[in-house]
Design a protein around this motif. Sequence first.
Motif, PDB file in Angstrom:
ATOM      1  N   GLY A  52      -2.300  -0.482   3.733  1.00 14.92           N
ATOM      2  CA  GLY A  52      -1.261  -1.244   3.039  1.00 14.92           C
ATOM      3  C   GLY A  52       0.111  -0.675   3.316  1.00 14.92           C
ATOM      4  O   GLY A  52       0.560  -0.626   4.460  1.00 14.92           O
ATOM      5  N   CYS A  53       0.769  -0.146   2.262  1.00  9.25           N
ATOM      6  CA  CYS A  53       2.163   0.286   2.379  1.00  9.25           C
ATOM      7  C   CYS A  53       2.307   1.651   3.048  1.00  9.25           C
ATOM      8  O   CYS A  53       3.372   1.994   3.539  1.00  9.25           O
ATOM      9  CB  CYS A  53       2.813   0.313   1.000  1.00  9.25           C
ATOM     10  N   ARG A  54       1.258   2.463   3.023  1.00  7.15           N
ATOM     11  CA  ARG A  54       1.255   3.811   3.602  1.00  7.15           C
ATOM     12  C   ARG A  54       2.257   4.754   2.936  1.00  7.15           C
ATOM     13  O   ARG A  54       2.679   5.747   3.522  1.00  7.15           O
ATOM     14  CB  ARG A  54       1.487   3.765   5.117  1.00  7.15           C
ATOM     15  N   GLY A  55       2.639   4.419   1.690  1.00  8.17           N
ATOM     16  CA  GLY A  55       3.613   5.257   0.990  1.00  8.17           C
ATOM     17  C   GLY A  55       3.164   5.682  -0.410  1.00  8.17           C
ATOM     18  O   GLY A  55       3.963   6.187  -1.184  1.00  8.17           O
ATOM     19  N   GLY A  57       2.233   3.664  -2.830  1.00  9.24           N
ATOM     20  CA  GLY A  57       2.708   2.725  -3.848  1.00  9.24           C
ATOM     21  C   GLY A  57       1.785   1.559  -4.150  1.00  9.24           C
ATOM     22  O   GLY A  57       1.692   1.108  -5.285  1.00  9.24           O
ATOM     23  N   CYS A  58       1.079   1.046  -3.119  1.00 10.32           N
ATOM     24  CA  CYS A  58       0.377  -0.235  -3.306  1.00 10.32           C
ATOM     25  C   CYS A  58      -1.077  -0.093  -3.708  1.00 10.32           C
ATOM     26  O   CYS A  58      -1.642  -1.012  -4.299  1.00 10.32           O
ATOM     27  CB  CYS A  58       0.483  -1.094  -2.045  1.00 10.32           C
TER      28      CYS A  58
ATOM     29  N   ALA B  64       5.934   3.292  -8.047  1.00 12.98           N
ATOM     30  CA  ALA B  64       6.875   2.586  -7.168  1.00 12.98           C
ATOM     31  C   ALA B  64       7.128   1.205  -7.764  1.00 12.98           C
ATOM     32  O   ALA B  64       6.518   0.819  -8.755  1.00 12.98           O
ATOM     33  CB  ALA B  64       6.278   2.479  -5.774  1.00 12.98           C
ATOM     34  N   PHE B 261       8.107  -0.691   5.157  1.00 12.81           N
ATOM     35  CA  PHE B 261       7.957  -0.080   3.835  1.00 12.81           C
ATOM     36  C   PHE B 261       8.822   1.171   3.713  1.00 12.81           C
ATOM     37  O   PHE B 261       8.926   1.960   4.661  1.00 12.81           O
ATOM     38  CB  PHE B 261       6.504   0.311   3.593  1.00 12.81           C
ATOM     39  N   PRO B 263       9.396   4.987   1.959  1.00 12.40           N
ATOM     40  CA  PRO B 263       8.387   6.054   1.870  1.00 12.40           C
ATOM     41  C   PRO B 263       7.562   6.019   0.578  1.00 12.40           C
ATOM     42  O   PRO B 263       6.585   6.749   0.456  1.00 12.40           O
ATOM     43  CB  PRO B 263       9.220   7.341   1.947  1.00 12.40           C
ATOM     44  N   SER B 264       7.933   5.178  -0.386  1.00 12.57           N
ATOM     45  CA  SER B 264       7.141   5.027  -1.608  1.00 12.57           C
ATOM     46  C   SER B 264       6.320   3.751  -1.595  1.00 12.57           C
ATOM     47  O   SER B 264       5.673   3.418  -2.598  1.00 12.57           O
ATOM     48  CB  SER B 264       8.062   4.998  -2.831  1.00 12.57           C
ATOM     49  N   GLY B 265       6.386   3.001  -0.501  1.00 11.81           N
ATOM     50  CA  GLY B 265       5.591   1.776  -0.399  1.00 11.81           C
ATOM     51  C   GLY B 265       6.292   0.514  -0.862  1.00 11.81           C
ATOM     52  O   GLY B 265       5.678  -0.549  -0.912  1.00 11.81           O
ATOM     53  N   ARG B 305      -2.010  -8.384   4.541  1.00 10.76           N
ATOM     54  CA  ARG B 305      -1.161  -7.298   4.040  1.00 10.76           C
ATOM     55  C   ARG B 305       0.179  -7.846   3.571  1.00 10.76           C
ATOM     56  O   ARG B 305       0.666  -7.514   2.497  1.00 10.76           O
ATOM     57  CB  ARG B 305      -0.949  -6.220   5.100  1.00 10.76           C
ATOM     58  N   VAL B 309       0.054  -7.170  -0.436  1.00  8.36           N
ATOM     59  CA  VAL B 309       0.432  -5.791  -0.788  1.00  8.36           C
ATOM     60  C   VAL B 309       1.767  -5.800  -1.539  1.00  8.36           C
ATOM     61  O   VAL B 309       2.775  -6.255  -1.008  1.00  8.36           O
ATOM     62  CB  VAL B 309       0.508  -4.907   0.475  1.00  8.36           C
ATOM     63  N   VAL B 310       1.743  -5.315  -2.768  1.00  8.16           N
ATOM     64  CA  VAL B 310       2.949  -5.288  -3.603  1.00  8.16           C
ATOM     65  C   VAL B 310       3.014  -3.981  -4.385  1.00  8.16           C
ATOM     66  O   VAL B 310       2.013  -3.273  -4.501  1.00  8.16           O
ATOM     67  CB  VAL B 310       2.968  -6.486  -4.602  1.00  8.16           C
TER      68      VAL B 310
END
Lengths: 137, 311
Positions: A52-55, A57-58, B64, B261, B263-265, B305, B309-310
Amino acid sequence: MRSRCAALCSNRSEAVSARIDIVDDAVHFDCPEGVDVLHSMIALGRRGIPVGCRGGGCGVCKVRVLGGAYRTDRMSRARITEEEEKQGFALACKLYARGDLKLQVVGKMARAFAPCKETMHCTGAPHAPPGSTSWRR
Amino acid sequence: MAMTGVLRPGHVALRVLDIKAALHHYKDVLGLNEVCRDDQGRVFLKAWDEADHHSVVLKECDTAGMEYMGWRVDSDATLKNFAKDIKASGLATDLKWIPAGEHPGTGERFRFTIPTGHVMELYAHKDVTGCGTGYTNPDPWPEGMHGMAPSRFDHCLLYGDDLDGTVKLFTEVLGFKLAEELVGGPGGKQRNAAFMTCSNKPHDVAFIRHTEKNKFHHCSFFLNSWEEVLKAADLISKHKVALDIGPTRHGITRGETIYFFDPSGNRNEVFAGGYIYYPDKPTITWTEDHVGPAIFYHTRELNERFLTVVT
Protein backbone atom coordinates in the motif's frame (compact mmCIF):
# COMPACT_ATOMS: atom_id res chain seq x y z
CA MET A 1 43.34 1.90 -5.07
CA ARG A 2 40.41 -0.17 -3.97
CA SER A 3 37.68 -0.01 -6.57
CA ARG A 4 34.16 1.16 -5.76
CA CYS A 5 32.93 -2.26 -6.90
CA ALA A 6 35.20 -4.07 -4.47
CA ALA A 7 33.99 -1.85 -1.66
CA LEU A 8 30.36 -2.53 -2.52
CA CYS A 9 30.93 -6.27 -2.83
CA SER A 10 32.78 -6.30 0.45
CA ASN A 11 29.95 -4.41 2.14
CA ARG A 12 27.44 -6.80 0.69
CA SER A 13 29.24 -9.85 2.02
CA GLU A 14 29.36 -8.28 5.49
CA ALA A 15 25.64 -7.37 5.49
CA VAL A 16 23.55 -9.79 7.50
CA SER A 17 20.57 -11.18 5.67
CA ALA A 18 17.59 -12.66 7.45
CA ARG A 19 15.32 -15.25 5.86
CA ILE A 20 11.68 -14.18 5.81
CA ASP A 21 9.15 -17.01 5.58
CA ILE A 22 5.54 -16.21 4.85
CA VAL A 23 3.67 -19.19 6.22
CA ASP A 24 0.50 -20.30 4.41
CA ASP A 25 1.87 -18.94 1.11
CA ALA A 26 5.17 -20.88 1.05
CA VAL A 27 6.91 -17.65 0.01
CA HIS A 28 10.35 -16.84 1.35
CA PHE A 29 12.99 -14.22 0.60
CA ASP A 30 16.14 -12.71 2.05
CA CYS A 31 15.95 -9.41 3.90
CA PRO A 32 19.19 -7.43 4.33
CA GLU A 33 19.82 -5.76 7.68
CA GLY A 34 18.45 -2.23 7.78
CA VAL A 35 15.93 -2.80 5.00
CA ASP A 36 12.25 -3.19 5.90
CA VAL A 37 10.59 -6.53 5.13
CA LEU A 38 8.13 -5.10 2.57
CA HIS A 39 10.87 -3.26 0.66
CA SER A 40 12.97 -6.44 0.55
CA MET A 41 10.03 -8.37 -0.86
CA ILE A 42 9.36 -5.73 -3.53
CA ALA A 43 13.06 -5.40 -4.46
CA LEU A 44 13.30 -9.17 -5.08
CA GLY A 45 10.11 -9.25 -7.14
CA ARG A 46 8.39 -11.50 -4.58
CA ARG A 47 4.70 -11.32 -3.72
CA GLY A 48 2.66 -12.31 -0.72
CA ILE A 49 2.26 -9.16 1.38
CA PRO A 50 -0.09 -6.50 -0.08
CA VAL A 51 1.73 -3.25 -0.94
CA GLY A 52 0.00 0.00 0.00
CA CYS A 53 1.43 3.34 1.14
CA ARG A 54 4.78 1.93 2.37
CA GLY A 55 4.82 4.57 5.11
CA GLY A 56 3.11 2.92 8.09
CA GLY A 57 -0.16 4.76 7.50
CA CYS A 58 -2.61 2.63 5.50
CA GLY A 59 -2.32 -0.78 7.14
CA VAL A 60 -2.67 -3.06 4.11
CA CYS A 61 0.73 -4.72 4.71
CA LYS A 62 -0.24 -5.85 8.22
CA VAL A 63 1.44 -9.09 9.30
CA ARG A 64 1.75 -11.15 12.48
CA VAL A 65 5.23 -12.24 13.42
CA LEU A 66 4.94 -15.89 14.51
CA GLY A 67 8.63 -16.29 15.32
CA GLY A 68 11.93 -14.42 15.30
CA ALA A 69 13.48 -11.22 16.61
CA TYR A 70 12.63 -7.85 15.08
CA ARG A 71 12.14 -4.15 15.64
CA THR A 72 9.62 -1.74 14.18
CA ASP A 73 9.57 1.94 13.34
CA ARG A 74 6.52 4.05 14.19
CA MET A 75 3.28 2.66 12.75
CA SER A 76 -0.11 4.37 12.71
CA ARG A 77 -2.00 3.55 15.91
CA ALA A 78 -5.14 3.51 13.79
CA ARG A 79 -3.71 0.38 12.12
CA ILE A 80 -1.70 -1.34 14.91
CA THR A 81 -3.01 -0.87 18.44
CA GLU A 82 -0.69 -1.16 21.45
CA GLU A 83 -2.29 -4.50 22.31
CA GLU A 84 -1.76 -5.79 18.75
CA GLU A 85 1.85 -4.64 18.84
CA LYS A 86 2.39 -6.72 22.01
CA GLN A 87 0.82 -9.72 20.25
CA GLY A 88 3.34 -9.50 17.38
CA PHE A 89 1.27 -7.63 14.81
CA ALA A 90 3.22 -5.17 12.67
CA LEU A 91 3.17 -3.36 9.34
CA ALA A 92 5.72 -5.00 7.03
CA CYS A 93 6.83 -1.59 5.71
CA LYS A 94 8.05 -0.69 9.22
CA LEU A 95 9.29 -4.13 10.21
CA TYR A 96 13.05 -4.81 10.45
CA ALA A 97 14.33 -8.36 11.00
CA ARG A 98 16.96 -9.08 13.65
CA GLY A 99 17.11 -12.70 12.56
CA ASP A 100 15.00 -15.12 10.54
CA LEU A 101 11.27 -14.36 10.73
CA LYS A 102 8.11 -16.38 10.23
CA LEU A 103 5.19 -14.17 9.18
CA GLN A 104 1.49 -14.57 8.66
CA VAL A 105 -0.16 -12.07 6.29
CA VAL A 106 -3.10 -10.35 7.98
CA GLY A 107 -3.70 -7.22 5.88
CA LYS A 108 -5.62 -7.20 2.65
CA MET A 109 -5.97 -4.78 -0.19
CA ALA A 110 -9.65 -3.88 0.06
CA ARG A 111 -11.75 -4.71 -2.97
CA ALA A 112 -12.61 -1.54 -4.80
CA PHE A 113 -16.04 -2.70 -5.81
CA ALA A 114 -17.15 -5.05 -3.10
CA PRO A 115 -20.92 -5.32 -2.76
CA CYS A 116 -22.47 -3.31 0.09
CA LYS A 117 -23.39 -6.32 2.20
CA GLU A 118 -19.87 -7.71 2.15
CA THR A 119 -18.16 -4.43 2.96
CA MET A 120 -20.52 -3.75 5.85
CA HIS A 121 -19.67 -7.19 7.21
CA CYS A 122 -15.92 -6.66 6.74
CA THR A 123 -15.89 -3.31 8.52
CA GLY A 124 -16.99 -4.91 11.77
CA ALA A 125 -14.72 -7.94 11.60
CA PRO A 126 -11.59 -8.25 13.73
CA HIS A 127 -8.46 -7.30 11.77
CA ALA A 128 -10.71 -6.24 8.94
CA PRO A 129 -9.04 -4.73 5.89
CA PRO A 130 -9.40 -0.99 5.46
CA GLY A 131 -12.99 -0.31 4.40
CA SER A 132 -14.17 -0.74 0.89
CA THR A 133 -15.02 2.02 -1.44
CA SER A 134 -17.83 2.51 -3.89
CA TRP A 135 -16.39 4.03 -7.00
CA ARG A 136 -18.69 1.47 -8.53
CA ARG A 137 -21.12 -0.79 -6.77
CA MET B 1 -16.75 40.44 -8.57
CA ALA B 2 -18.37 37.20 -9.56
CA MET B 3 -16.60 34.89 -7.14
CA THR B 4 -18.02 35.27 -3.65
CA GLY B 5 -18.65 33.22 -0.54
CA VAL B 6 -16.05 30.46 -0.24
CA LEU B 7 -13.06 31.55 -2.33
CA ARG B 8 -10.61 28.66 -2.22
CA PRO B 9 -9.06 25.82 -0.25
CA GLY B 10 -6.84 27.71 2.19
CA HIS B 11 -5.05 25.03 4.13
CA VAL B 12 -4.77 21.32 4.82
CA ALA B 13 -3.50 20.01 8.16
CA LEU B 14 -1.87 16.59 7.97
CA ARG B 15 -0.84 14.15 10.70
CA VAL B 16 2.59 12.63 10.13
CA LEU B 17 4.39 9.87 12.02
CA ASP B 18 7.86 11.45 11.80
CA ILE B 19 8.12 15.20 11.39
CA LYS B 20 11.76 15.12 10.26
CA ALA B 21 11.03 12.68 7.43
CA ALA B 22 7.88 14.63 6.56
CA LEU B 23 9.79 17.91 6.30
CA HIS B 24 12.39 16.35 3.98
CA HIS B 25 9.52 15.14 1.79
CA TYR B 26 7.37 18.27 1.75
CA LYS B 27 10.26 20.74 1.51
CA ASP B 28 13.07 19.04 -0.43
CA VAL B 29 11.10 16.68 -2.68
CA LEU B 30 7.69 18.33 -3.13
CA GLY B 31 9.28 21.77 -2.87
CA LEU B 32 7.15 23.72 -0.42
CA ASN B 33 8.72 26.50 1.62
CA GLU B 34 8.70 26.44 5.42
CA VAL B 35 7.04 29.54 6.87
CA CYS B 36 7.26 28.97 10.63
CA ARG B 37 6.87 26.53 13.52
CA ASP B 38 4.79 26.92 16.67
CA ASP B 39 5.06 25.77 20.28
CA GLN B 40 2.83 22.76 19.56
CA GLY B 41 5.48 21.47 17.17
CA ARG B 42 3.37 22.26 14.12
CA VAL B 43 5.20 23.30 10.96
CA PHE B 44 3.53 25.72 8.53
CA LEU B 45 4.46 25.71 4.83
CA LYS B 46 3.33 27.21 1.55
CA ALA B 47 3.90 26.93 -2.20
CA TRP B 48 5.85 29.58 -4.10
CA ASP B 49 2.93 31.38 -5.78
CA GLU B 50 0.64 31.58 -2.75
CA ALA B 51 0.05 35.01 -1.23
CA ASP B 52 -1.37 33.95 2.13
CA HIS B 53 0.68 33.06 5.20
CA HIS B 54 0.54 29.25 4.86
CA SER B 55 -1.36 26.46 3.12
CA VAL B 56 0.00 23.23 4.61
CA VAL B 57 0.25 22.36 8.31
CA LEU B 58 2.20 19.30 9.46
CA LYS B 59 1.98 17.85 12.95
CA GLU B 60 3.63 14.74 14.33
CA CYS B 61 1.05 12.29 15.69
CA ASP B 62 0.68 8.57 16.28
CA THR B 63 -1.66 8.23 13.28
CA ALA B 64 -1.48 9.44 9.68
CA GLY B 65 -4.27 11.22 7.81
CA MET B 66 -5.95 14.59 7.51
CA GLU B 67 -6.69 16.54 10.66
CA TYR B 68 -8.76 19.26 8.94
CA MET B 69 -9.08 21.34 5.80
CA GLY B 70 -9.58 25.13 5.82
CA TRP B 71 -11.44 27.37 3.39
CA ARG B 72 -10.93 31.09 2.81
CA VAL B 73 -14.22 33.03 2.60
CA ASP B 74 -14.57 36.55 1.20
CA SER B 75 -15.37 38.53 4.37
CA ASP B 76 -16.10 38.48 8.09
CA ALA B 77 -19.80 38.99 7.34
CA THR B 78 -19.80 35.94 5.06
CA LEU B 79 -18.01 33.92 7.75
CA LYS B 80 -20.69 34.81 10.32
CA ASN B 81 -23.48 34.04 7.85
CA PHE B 82 -22.00 30.67 6.90
CA ALA B 83 -21.65 29.78 10.61
CA LYS B 84 -25.35 30.58 11.09
CA ASP B 85 -26.41 28.70 7.93
CA ILE B 86 -24.31 25.63 8.74
CA LYS B 87 -25.86 25.46 12.20
CA ALA B 88 -29.37 25.91 10.79
CA SER B 89 -28.85 23.19 8.16
CA GLY B 90 -28.41 20.52 10.82
CA LEU B 91 -25.95 18.81 8.47
CA ALA B 92 -22.78 19.44 10.47
CA THR B 93 -21.72 18.47 14.00
CA ASP B 94 -19.12 19.64 16.56
CA LEU B 95 -19.48 23.29 15.56
CA LYS B 96 -17.00 25.61 17.24
CA TRP B 97 -15.02 28.80 16.86
CA ILE B 98 -11.24 28.59 16.95
CA PRO B 99 -9.81 31.91 18.20
CA ALA B 100 -7.76 34.20 15.96
CA GLY B 101 -4.03 33.49 16.20
CA GLU B 102 -4.40 29.77 16.93
CA HIS B 103 -2.92 29.38 13.46
CA PRO B 104 -0.20 32.02 13.07
CA GLY B 105 -1.27 34.91 10.87
CA THR B 106 -4.86 33.68 10.75
CA GLY B 107 -8.13 35.13 11.97
CA GLU B 108 -10.85 33.22 13.81
CA ARG B 109 -11.95 29.97 12.19
CA PHE B 110 -15.38 28.34 12.27
CA ARG B 111 -14.86 24.59 12.57
CA PHE B 112 -17.41 21.84 11.89
CA THR B 113 -17.59 18.14 11.05
CA ILE B 114 -19.32 17.24 7.79
CA PRO B 115 -21.52 14.15 7.20
CA THR B 116 -18.59 12.10 5.80
CA GLY B 117 -16.76 12.70 9.11
CA HIS B 118 -14.14 15.19 7.90
CA VAL B 119 -13.33 18.33 9.89
CA MET B 120 -13.65 21.52 7.84
CA GLU B 121 -13.11 25.13 8.81
CA LEU B 122 -13.87 28.52 7.32
CA TYR B 123 -11.91 31.71 7.92
CA ALA B 124 -11.99 35.22 6.49
CA HIS B 125 -8.49 36.42 7.29
CA LYS B 126 -4.97 35.17 6.77
CA ASP B 127 -1.98 37.53 6.61
CA VAL B 128 -0.92 38.26 3.04
CA THR B 129 2.80 37.65 3.25
CA GLY B 130 3.24 37.53 -0.52
CA CYS B 131 4.41 35.07 -3.13
CA GLY B 132 7.90 34.26 -4.38
CA THR B 133 7.90 36.81 -7.19
CA GLY B 134 6.24 39.78 -5.51
CA TYR B 135 3.51 41.88 -7.11
CA THR B 136 5.37 44.74 -8.78
CA ASN B 137 6.80 43.92 -12.22
CA PRO B 138 7.09 40.26 -11.24
CA ASP B 139 9.15 37.62 -13.03
CA PRO B 140 7.18 34.54 -14.10
CA TRP B 141 8.86 32.37 -11.47
CA PRO B 142 11.18 32.99 -8.54
CA GLU B 143 14.85 32.05 -8.11
CA GLY B 144 15.72 29.18 -5.80
CA MET B 145 12.87 26.83 -6.67
CA HIS B 146 13.56 23.26 -5.58
CA GLY B 147 11.88 19.88 -5.88
CA MET B 148 8.63 19.63 -7.83
CA ALA B 149 7.90 23.25 -6.93
CA PRO B 150 4.11 23.36 -7.33
CA SER B 151 2.62 26.85 -7.47
CA ARG B 152 -0.23 26.16 -5.05
CA PHE B 153 -2.09 23.71 -2.81
CA ASP B 154 -5.05 22.89 -5.04
CA HIS B 155 -7.59 20.42 -3.57
CA CYS B 156 -8.21 17.30 -1.48
CA LEU B 157 -9.96 14.03 -2.29
CA LEU B 158 -11.67 12.53 0.74
CA TYR B 159 -13.46 9.24 1.47
CA GLY B 160 -16.49 8.89 3.73
CA ASP B 161 -19.86 7.26 4.23
CA ASP B 162 -22.59 9.91 3.98
CA LEU B 163 -21.65 11.28 0.58
CA ASP B 164 -25.16 12.60 -0.06
CA GLY B 165 -25.14 14.63 3.18
CA THR B 166 -21.73 16.12 2.43
CA VAL B 167 -22.71 17.05 -1.14
CA LYS B 168 -25.89 18.68 0.19
CA LEU B 169 -23.89 20.72 2.70
CA PHE B 170 -21.31 21.88 0.14
CA THR B 171 -23.80 22.66 -2.65
CA GLU B 172 -26.84 23.94 -0.75
CA VAL B 173 -25.19 25.68 2.21
CA LEU B 174 -21.66 26.59 1.09
CA GLY B 175 -22.53 27.44 -2.54
CA PHE B 176 -20.29 24.88 -4.28
CA LYS B 177 -21.18 23.51 -7.72
CA LEU B 178 -21.04 19.87 -8.79
CA ALA B 179 -18.56 19.87 -11.69
CA GLU B 180 -18.38 16.10 -12.19
CA GLU B 181 -19.93 12.99 -10.68
CA LEU B 182 -19.59 9.23 -10.93
CA VAL B 183 -22.85 7.30 -10.66
CA GLY B 184 -23.68 3.62 -10.27
CA GLY B 185 -26.08 1.17 -8.70
CA PRO B 186 -29.50 0.19 -10.03
CA GLY B 187 -30.43 2.59 -12.83
CA GLY B 188 -27.27 4.59 -12.18
CA LYS B 189 -29.14 6.43 -9.44
CA GLN B 190 -26.51 6.31 -6.71
CA ARG B 191 -23.85 9.01 -6.75
CA ASN B 192 -20.55 7.38 -5.76
CA ALA B 193 -18.17 10.30 -6.34
CA ALA B 194 -18.65 14.07 -6.35
CA PHE B 195 -16.13 16.61 -7.66
CA MET B 196 -17.15 20.04 -6.38
CA THR B 197 -15.88 23.53 -7.07
CA CYS B 198 -16.26 26.95 -5.47
CA SER B 199 -14.16 28.63 -8.16
CA ASN B 200 -13.08 28.36 -11.81
CA LYS B 201 -11.25 25.07 -11.16
CA PRO B 202 -12.70 21.65 -12.10
CA HIS B 203 -12.60 20.75 -8.41
CA ASP B 204 -11.67 22.32 -5.10
CA VAL B 205 -12.68 19.21 -3.15
CA ALA B 206 -13.89 15.74 -4.08
CA PHE B 207 -15.57 12.98 -2.08
CA ILE B 208 -15.90 9.24 -2.67
CA ARG B 209 -18.53 7.05 -1.02
CA HIS B 210 -16.76 4.64 1.33
CA THR B 211 -17.71 2.44 4.28
CA GLU B 212 -15.62 4.33 6.87
CA LYS B 213 -15.88 7.96 7.94
CA ASN B 214 -13.13 10.58 7.75
CA LYS B 215 -10.60 8.96 5.41
CA PHE B 216 -7.98 10.87 3.45
CA HIS B 217 -7.18 9.89 -0.13
CA HIS B 218 -4.88 12.72 -1.19
CA CYS B 219 -4.00 16.38 -1.14
CA SER B 220 -2.99 17.86 -4.46
CA PHE B 221 -0.61 20.54 -5.68
CA PHE B 222 -0.66 22.33 -9.03
CA LEU B 223 2.09 22.21 -11.67
CA ASN B 224 2.17 24.22 -14.86
CA SER B 225 2.70 21.53 -17.47
CA TRP B 226 2.89 17.85 -18.40
CA GLU B 227 6.68 18.37 -18.61
CA GLU B 228 6.68 19.34 -14.92
CA VAL B 229 4.62 16.22 -14.10
CA LEU B 230 7.34 14.11 -15.83
CA LYS B 231 10.04 15.93 -13.88
CA ALA B 232 8.10 15.17 -10.70
CA ALA B 233 8.21 11.49 -11.70
CA ASP B 234 12.01 11.75 -12.03
CA LEU B 235 12.23 13.32 -8.56
CA ILE B 236 10.07 10.51 -7.12
CA SER B 237 12.62 7.96 -8.35
CA LYS B 238 15.65 10.08 -7.48
CA HIS B 239 14.47 10.47 -3.87
CA LYS B 240 13.09 6.89 -3.60
CA VAL B 241 9.60 8.18 -2.80
CA ALA B 242 6.85 5.52 -2.71
CA LEU B 243 5.11 5.87 -6.09
CA ASP B 244 1.40 5.17 -6.27
CA ILE B 245 0.53 5.61 -9.96
CA GLY B 246 1.39 7.79 -12.94
CA PRO B 247 2.35 9.82 -14.86
CA THR B 248 -1.05 9.50 -16.53
CA ARG B 249 -4.25 11.39 -17.23
CA HIS B 250 -7.63 11.35 -15.52
CA GLY B 251 -10.83 11.32 -17.58
CA ILE B 252 -12.47 13.09 -14.65
CA THR B 253 -11.23 16.74 -14.64
CA ARG B 254 -8.80 15.93 -17.56
CA GLY B 255 -5.89 16.36 -15.14
CA GLU B 256 -2.36 15.21 -16.10
CA THR B 257 -1.18 13.59 -12.93
CA ILE B 258 1.14 11.54 -10.75
CA TYR B 259 0.43 10.16 -7.26
CA PHE B 260 2.89 9.25 -4.53
CA PHE B 261 3.00 8.80 -0.75
CA ASP B 262 4.63 10.92 1.92
CA PRO B 263 6.80 9.03 4.46
CA SER B 264 3.74 8.51 6.72
CA GLY B 265 1.60 7.06 3.94
CA ASN B 266 -0.47 10.15 3.19
CA ARG B 267 -1.03 10.29 -0.57
CA ASN B 268 0.02 13.39 -2.51
CA GLU B 269 -0.76 14.35 -6.09
CA VAL B 270 0.92 16.84 -8.38
CA PHE B 271 -0.98 17.61 -11.54
CA ALA B 272 -1.35 19.98 -14.48
CA GLY B 273 -4.13 20.75 -16.92
CA GLY B 274 -7.85 20.58 -16.33
CA TYR B 275 -10.26 23.19 -17.62
CA ILE B 276 -11.92 26.46 -16.68
CA TYR B 277 -15.18 25.93 -14.80
CA TYR B 278 -17.99 28.50 -14.88
CA PRO B 279 -21.01 28.16 -12.59
CA ASP B 280 -23.35 27.56 -15.54
CA LYS B 281 -21.32 24.66 -16.95
CA PRO B 282 -23.41 21.47 -17.03
CA THR B 283 -22.35 18.74 -14.60
CA ILE B 284 -20.26 16.00 -16.25
CA THR B 285 -21.55 12.51 -15.40
CA TRP B 286 -19.46 9.34 -15.60
CA THR B 287 -21.40 6.09 -15.69
CA GLU B 288 -20.47 2.80 -14.03
CA ASP B 289 -19.45 1.15 -17.32
CA HIS B 290 -16.89 3.93 -17.95
CA VAL B 291 -15.29 4.05 -14.52
CA GLY B 292 -11.95 2.81 -15.95
CA PRO B 293 -11.28 5.71 -18.34
CA ALA B 294 -12.97 8.11 -15.88
CA ILE B 295 -10.21 7.43 -13.40
CA PHE B 296 -7.20 6.57 -15.61
CA TYR B 297 -7.92 7.62 -19.17
CA HIS B 298 -4.97 5.84 -20.80
CA THR B 299 -4.91 2.39 -19.18
CA ARG B 300 -8.70 2.35 -18.60
CA GLU B 301 -7.96 -0.18 -15.86
CA LEU B 302 -8.95 0.00 -12.22
CA ASN B 303 -6.14 0.03 -9.71
CA GLU B 304 -7.00 -1.33 -6.29
CA ARG B 305 -4.21 0.45 -4.45
CA PHE B 306 -5.20 3.82 -5.89
CA LEU B 307 -8.88 3.19 -5.21
CA THR B 308 -8.72 1.72 -1.73
CA VAL B 309 -5.54 2.73 0.15
CA VAL B 310 -6.34 5.65 2.46
CA THR B 311 -5.11 7.13 5.74
